[in-house]
Write an enzyme that holds these catalytic residues in place. Structure first.
Site: not given
Ligand code: GDP
Ligand code: IMO
Ligand code: MG
Length: 433
Positions: A14, A17, A41-42, A231
């Site tokens: 998270d 990316k 979840g991107h 991840q």
């Molecule tokens: P990912 O899994 O690495 O793609 O990241 P996620 O989408 O799960 O989580 C990142 C969260 O932070 C999302 O809600 C994005 O919309 C938000 N986000 C990304 N970059 C920024 C930033 O620079 N500032 C803020 N406030 N939010 C951001």
């Molecule tokens: P993105 O791509 C954050 C964490 C889960 C758990 C562990 C194992 O959005 O960054 P799993 O479902 O793979 O068996 O879970 O890894 N986890 C993540 N945490 N971002 C993710 O993906 C994750 N995918 C799995 O919360 O601790």
């Molecule tokens: Mg994510």
């Protein structure tokens, strides 16, 4: 001959990316996912829309870009179809620019049940899995029982499906559970299974390919490709805080096996990290905050899971952990995200070393898995101003630049992109004046 660039997370996932891949997509001909599955979840935000992708690469909103789901990725057909349908609502027909490896493995509905059964049986030592069936599906892949996308096009698919399903049902029965009592996404097992199986009949609408040949040929033809990690490095099956990890290699090495490219074809490695740390699920987290600062980061940063909605654990930036991830991945460029979340702090902290076994160390020993590290912090003054609309690096407050400089001095890799908000436009390129 081009090399393949890599973008991946340096923390526990998270890191933002998805947003950064979307921003960089115009520079690439292709975006390829190489591992993980719908546990990811991107999030992408632009023109006032927010979109979350799970299996589909984050370049899908750019029509001219080819998006590839590589052999290392796991696909749950139900979740995949839901993603396709959501894109159609946004006028994106993924059938036009999405290619899927025939060797990508399937997550069966029973893999999801098994994930829940195994988590349940762990009692207090639950991993905090997203329960998307990741562990059981990768287990079947390694045990050589798995089913792949290419298998769906064979006449004996249903026979093979039922064979594996029956093996899973036996395990579930041995846990004294009845299939009729189990649910997936608020549906009965048979309802979910029916929807999942329906997708099998539509898969031939997609370009199912031998992706390793396609990718290597594209590199020969001087096409530019970005591999998109899921991840984070600290959730890697080998180097994360085992067993609180995911079941794939999330690091650069995973690109080689997850796409079929040799190590000499790896180009730039873009490492994404948040200006602080978060973790969702269980496992050690040395800099975790349990006070108001942690709560404040969670609220301002909207730190709730994109896949599960769970509150994310929050803490200060951890330099030894960042250096570990940089070492494992061969990072060439750093990208810092969510810097705006720290706008309102008088003082910030950065962990520079740990106390372990009566010694000060700056690496992560095996024993870190037992929660035995106490962080040492450097205090740094905050910039205390809203930076969300700033467009160039030079306009950033001096104190923010000092914060970034401090990080760079301690990791010896330049920060080339600063993300100051969730929207596409809130991205500052260091080198553009
Ligand atoms: P990912 O899994 O690495 O793609 O990241 P996620 O989408 O799960 O989580 C990142 C969260 O932070 C999302 O809600 C994005 O919309 C938000 N986000 C990304 N970059 C920024 C930033 O620079 N500032 C803020 N406030 N939010 C951001
Ligand atoms: P993105 O791509 C954050 C964490 C889960 C758990 C562990 C194992 O959005 O960054 P799993 O479902 O793979 O068996 O879970 O890894 N986890 C993540 N945490 N971002 C993710 O993906 C994750 N995918 C799995 O919360 O601790
Ligand atoms: Mg994510």
């Amino acid at each position: 001959m081009k090399k393949i660039d890599v973008l991946l997370g340096l923390q526990w996932g998270d890191e933002g990316k998805g947003k950064i891949v979307d921003v960089l997509t115009p520079e690439y001909d292709m975006i390829a996912r190489f591992q993980g599955g719908p546990n990811a979840g991107h999030t992408l935000e632009f023109n006032g829309i927010k979109h979350v992708l799970h299996t589909i690469p984050s370049g899908i909103f750019h029509e001219k870009t080819i998006n590839i789901i590589g052999n290392g990725v796991l696909i749950d057909l139900y979740i995949f179809q839901k993603e396709i349908d959501k894109l159609i609502e946004r006028n994106i027909d993924a059938r036009k620019n999405l290619k899927i490896s025939k060797k990508a493995h399937l997550i069966l509905p029973t893999h999801r049940l098994l994930d829940a059964v195994y988590e349940q049986s762990k009692g207090n030592s639950k991993i905090g899995s997203t329960l998307k069936g990741i562990g059981p599906a990768y287990t079947d892949r390694t045990a050589r029982n798995g089913l792949r996308i290419g298998d769906t096009q064979r006449t004996n698919f249903i026979e093979k499906y039922n064979h594996l399903k029956n093996i899973h049902l036996e395990i579930i029965k041995n846990h004294q559970l009845k299939i009729e009592d189990l649910q997936i996404e608020n549906m009965s097992f048979s309802e979910y299974e029916e929807k999942w199986l329906t997708v099998v009949n539509h898969l031939n609408e997609f370009d199912l390919i031998d992706s390793e040949y396609f990718i290597n040929q594209a590199l020969k033809d001087n096409k530019t490709i970005l591999a998109e990690g899921a991840q984070g490095s600290l959730l890697d099956i080998d180097f994360g805080s085992y067993p609180f990890v995911t079941s794939s290699n999330t690091i650069t090495a995973g690109v080689c096996t997850g796409l079929g490219v040799s190590p000499d074809k790896i180009g730039k490695v873009l490492g994404v990290f948040k200006a602080y740390c978060t973790r969702v699920g269980s496992g050690p987290f040395p800099t975790e905050l349990f006070d108001n600062d942690g709560e404040k980061i969670r609220e301002i940063g909207r730190e709730f899971g994109s896949t599960t909605g769970r509150p994310r654990r929050c803490g200060w930036l951890d330099i030894p952990a960042l250096n570990y991830a940089i070492m494992l991945n061969g990072v060439t460029d750093l990208i810092v995200t969510k810097i705006d979340v720290l706008n309102d702090f008088e003082e910030l902290k950065i962990c520079t070393s740990y106390e372990f076994d009566k010694k000060t160390i700056n690496y992560i020993p095996f024993e870190a898995e037992d929660n035995l590290l106490t962080p040492n912090f450097q205090q740094i003054s905050g910039w205390n101003s809203n930076i969300n609309e700033i467009k160039t690096y030079n306009q950033l407050p001096e104190k923010l630049k000092n914060y970034l400089q401090y990080i760079e001095n301690n990791v010896n890799i330049p920060i080339s992109i600063v993300s100051n908000g969730p929207d596409r436009t809130q991205t500052i390129f260091r080198n553009s004046k």
